[in-house]
Scaffold this motif. Structure first.
Motif, short mmCIF file in Angstrom:
data_model
loop_
_atom_site.label_atom_id
_atom_site.label_comp_id
_atom_site.label_asym_id
_atom_site.label_seq_id
_atom_site.Cartn_x
_atom_site.Cartn_y
_atom_site.Cartn_z
N PHE A 74 -14.15 -0.96 12.62
CA PHE A 74 -15.05 -0.62 11.52
C PHE A 74 -15.15 -1.84 10.61
O PHE A 74 -14.17 -2.26 10.00
N MET A 75 -16.37 -2.40 10.52
CA MET A 75 -16.57 -3.64 9.77
C MET A 75 -17.10 -3.37 8.37
O MET A 75 -17.93 -2.48 8.15
N THR A 76 -16.63 -4.17 7.43
CA THR A 76 -17.12 -4.08 6.07
C THR A 76 -17.05 -5.47 5.44
O THR A 76 -16.47 -6.40 6.01
N ALA A 77 -17.65 -5.61 4.27
CA ALA A 77 -17.60 -6.86 3.50
C ALA A 77 -18.00 -6.52 2.07
O ALA A 77 -18.61 -5.47 1.82
N GLU A 78 -17.67 -7.39 1.15
CA GLU A 78 -18.03 -7.17 -0.25
C GLU A 78 -19.56 -7.05 -0.38
O GLU A 78 -20.30 -7.77 0.31
N PRO A 79 -20.05 -6.13 -1.24
CA PRO A 79 -21.49 -5.89 -1.37
C PRO A 79 -22.32 -7.15 -1.58
O PRO A 79 -23.36 -7.34 -0.93
N GLU A 80 -21.89 -8.04 -2.48
CA GLU A 80 -22.70 -9.24 -2.75
C GLU A 80 -22.68 -10.21 -1.57
O GLU A 80 -23.65 -10.94 -1.36
N VAL A 81 -21.61 -10.22 -0.83
CA VAL A 81 -21.56 -11.03 0.39
C VAL A 81 -22.61 -10.53 1.37
O VAL A 81 -23.35 -11.31 1.98
N ARG A 82 -22.69 -9.22 1.51
CA ARG A 82 -23.67 -8.61 2.42
C ARG A 82 -25.10 -8.88 1.96
O ARG A 82 -25.99 -9.16 2.77
N VAL A 83 -25.33 -8.78 0.65
CA VAL A 83 -26.67 -9.03 0.11
C VAL A 83 -27.13 -10.45 0.44
O VAL A 83 -28.25 -10.67 0.89
N MET A 84 -26.26 -11.42 0.21
CA MET A 84 -26.64 -12.82 0.46
C MET A 84 -26.85 -13.09 1.95
O MET A 84 -27.75 -13.85 2.33
N ARG A 85 -26.05 -12.46 2.78
CA ARG A 85 -26.23 -12.63 4.23
C ARG A 85 -27.61 -12.12 4.65
O ARG A 85 -28.33 -12.78 5.39
N ARG A 86 -27.96 -10.91 4.18
CA ARG A 86 -29.25 -10.34 4.57
C ARG A 86 -30.40 -11.12 3.95
O ARG A 86 -31.44 -11.32 4.59
N PHE A 87 -30.23 -11.59 2.70
CA PHE A 87 -31.28 -12.36 2.05
C PHE A 87 -31.60 -13.64 2.84
O PHE A 87 -32.76 -13.96 3.09
N LYS A 88 -30.55 -14.35 3.25
CA LYS A 88 -30.76 -15.59 4.01
C LYS A 88 -31.44 -15.30 5.34
O LYS A 88 -32.30 -16.07 5.79
N GLU A 89 -31.07 -14.19 5.96
CA GLU A 89 -31.67 -13.81 7.24
C GLU A 89 -33.16 -13.50 7.08
O GLU A 89 -34.00 -13.93 7.87
N MET A 90 -33.50 -12.75 6.02
CA MET A 90 -34.88 -12.30 5.84
C MET A 90 -35.76 -13.37 5.21
O MET A 90 -36.97 -13.41 5.45
N TYR A 91 -35.16 -14.26 4.41
CA TYR A 91 -35.93 -15.30 3.73
C TYR A 91 -36.62 -16.22 4.73
O TYR A 91 -37.73 -16.70 4.49
N ALA A 92 -35.96 -16.46 5.85
CA ALA A 92 -36.54 -17.35 6.87
C ALA A 92 -37.88 -16.81 7.37
O ALA A 92 -38.79 -17.58 7.67
N ALA A 93 -37.99 -15.49 7.45
CA ALA A 93 -39.23 -14.89 7.94
C ALA A 93 -40.19 -14.53 6.81
O ALA A 93 -41.40 -14.49 7.00
N ASN A 94 -39.63 -14.30 5.61
CA ASN A 94 -40.45 -13.90 4.47
C ASN A 94 -39.94 -14.58 3.21
O ASN A 94 -39.10 -14.04 2.49
N PRO A 95 -40.45 -15.78 2.90
CA PRO A 95 -39.96 -16.53 1.74
C PRO A 95 -40.30 -15.88 0.40
O PRO A 95 -39.84 -16.35 -0.65
#
Length: 235
Positions: free
Chosen positions: A148-169
């Motif tokens: 069962f994987m988890t991470a701090e909320p803000e860590v998760r937010v930044m990971r997803r932001f970097k992933e999505m920013y590449a496709a939608n700046p």
């Protein structure tokens, strides 16, 4: 490592790196990787494209009868792409419009029954890594290794932001944060197979771990379980 092949079930919150870890494990072990999240995203994409009223169980069932999902190995990036009715929809299932609806669609009893039945068939021969929300609790409750994987909320937010920013700046951090918070709530509170840690799952908080570090940790767990299927690995 013994030739004994096992099922590895990885569950957890959005943007914890479940798919990344699962793909790397499958590559190192020579296992098949099944992205259950991609299955729900492909179903959501079909519903959106065809304006399916997925709040109506009858409409959802009728639509599901027209959906065929499969995974096809992509030699360019060495992983399997999700195909929806023979179309490679991997480039479309990560769009924000799909992300905004996938938790709602995945919460529908008929949709989960449809997807879980396919996932169970895929795991019959073992030697697979599957990630999602209910893999260790509903799909493979007897999996030899559950994480069962988890991470701090803000860590998760930044990971997803970097992933999505590449496709939608034009995407904003607040939009990403809201999306993750909403998905967490829906996933954890849905009536059908809510997100929860299985009693025998190992918790992996990767907030401060690199990809290589977490991979090596989990490979040790796999080694323990593959050679001693009845033992619980020590985290």
């Amino acid at each position: 490592m013994s030739a004994h092949k096992i099922i590895i079930a990885i569950d957890g919150f959005s943007s914890c790196g479940k798919s990344t870890l699962a793909k790397e494990l499958a590559t190192r072990l020579g296992y098949s990787y099944i992205d259950s999240g991609a299955m729900y995203r492909a179903i959501t994409l079909y519903f959106l494209r065809n304006q399916v009223n997925f709040t109506d169980p009858i409409d959802a069932l009728d639509a599901l009868a027209n959906i065929h999902l499969s995974f096809v190995f992509n030699e360019n990036d060495l992983h399997s792409d999700i195909y929806l009715n023979d179309e490679d929809v991997e480039p479309y299932i990560r769009d924000m419009i799909v992300s905004e609806k996938v938790s709602e669609v995945a919460a529908i009893r008929e949709v989960r029954s449809f997807a879980v039945a396919q996932q169970k068939r895929m795991g019959r021969k073992k030697g697979i890594v599957m990630d999602g929300r209910d893999i260790g609790t509903a799909v493979f409750p007897d999996a030899e290794l559950k994480i069962f994987m988890t991470a701090e909320p803000e860590v998760r937010v930044m990971r997803r932001f970097k992933e999505m920013y590449a496709a939608n700046p034009h995407i904003t951090i607040d939009e990403v944060r809201h999306n993750l918070e909403l998905r967490d709530y829906i996933d954890s509170n849905r009536e059908e197979s809510p997100l929860r840690q299985a009693d025998d799952a190992i918790l992996l908080d990767n907030s401060g771990l690199s990809r290589d570090e977490q991979l090596e940790i989990v490979l040790e767990w796999v080694k323990d379980r593959a050679t001693n299927p009845q033992l619980t690995p020590n985290p």
